[in-house]
Design an enzyme around this catalytic site. Sequence first.
Site, PDB file in Angstrom:
ATOM      1  N   GLN A 280      -7.097  18.424  88.446  1.00 36.03           N
ATOM      2  CA  GLN A 280      -6.705  19.214  89.611  1.00 36.03           C
ATOM      3  C   GLN A 280      -6.441  20.677  89.243  1.00 36.03           C
ATOM      4  OE1 GLN A 280      -2.737  18.830  91.570  1.00 36.03           O
ATOM      5  NE2 GLN A 280      -3.919  18.056  93.320  1.00 36.03           N
ATOM      6  N   GLU A 364     -18.059  55.016  88.986  1.00 36.22           N
ATOM      7  CA  GLU A 364     -18.257  55.159  90.440  1.00 36.22           C
ATOM      8  C   GLU A 364     -16.927  55.277  91.190  1.00 36.22           C
ATOM      9  OE1 GLU A 364     -21.169  54.818  93.036  1.00 36.22           O
ATOM     10  OE2 GLU A 364     -21.554  56.163  91.379  1.00 36.22           O
TER      11      GLU A 364
END
Length: 381
Positions: A280, A364
């Site tokens: 899990q 950028e």
Amino acid sequence: MDFLLTKEQKYIQKAAKEFARGELAAVGREFDLNETYPADIVKKARELDLIGLFIPEKFGGPGLGYLEQAIVLEELWKVDPGISQQLCSLTFGAEEFILFGTEEQGKKYLDPIFTGDAVMGFAITEPDAGSDTLAASTTAVKDGNEWVINGSKVMIGNGTRGTFMLIYCLTDPEAKSRSKRHSIIIVETDRQGYTAESMHGKMGLRCSDTAAIYLNNVRVPEENLIGTRGNGFHQLMAFFDRSRAYVSAHGVGLAQGALDMAVKHVRDRKQFGKPIGSFQGVQFKIADMAVKIELARTLMYKAAWLLDNGTPDTHVTAMAKLYASRIAVEVVDEALQLHGGYGYFDDYDIERFYRSAKVLEIYEGAKEIEKMIIGRTIVGR
């Protein structure tokens, strides 16, 4: 509100996916380790119209949109960040021609990118001027009907491979407003006084061309000015408002590629008598990664869609770039963790993706700059 891609967009997506798996997957690791420029792949991508998808047909481009550009880049970055970065950079700065250039300039400089071997670059960053673009000190002085350019730039894409560069220059140092002091000028790289040296030793994206550029009394005709003299800063910001939308696809693609590797690994890897993907805790990690990627992709699509519909939104584009870059770093970190010790070796692709991710929060527009844009938009200056 329509979240479905058109048939044409799905076809483009499929073509990019097949190209990436067929051409990039087999050589990505080798090219990265050896810093090999992917010349043959560049040629094939050009022939298949997988570069500069937003460039109009009148300038030789595919004549599509920023969304199509983002879709293609996501598929490429899923497979190999380095080669994909090089393919993206082939038209880096083309928006300046589209938004501010004359039709003659667009045809002269952009058309050969698609019909020949032309490659462009945008030289902005300097040793002492990175995020503070208003501090750029490379000068362009008018001498008769020519510009004489002097200065240096660093970390410039296609500095050694480009056939021409856009140079962000200081042309009006005495202007009262700092935002009215710079201009953008085209410089062909075969002009006397232009030299470039490859910058080696990058942490990631090692097969893409990055260089230091030196300009020593480089002379170009006055018609090489793009747009308006003294308007370079505003033209630069208009470029970033567009390029950051599809650069966010770099982060989305890298994160999705890392997740895909992690899923394959946790299905195959067994510990305590069963696949680790059955635990899990591992499934929760995978779920968190998938949610982050889907949110980033939706924001990327919105930013690109706004551009294609004539309603660019600076802060949405900044959000897309900021979030996609952040989740790329987070997801690839978790993906490598799920690989355990194997992920630390370069014969596993996740190691290359891990090294490539960090620069997304730097180039950028660094993540701090994106936050400034978003904050100022919401709160005000």
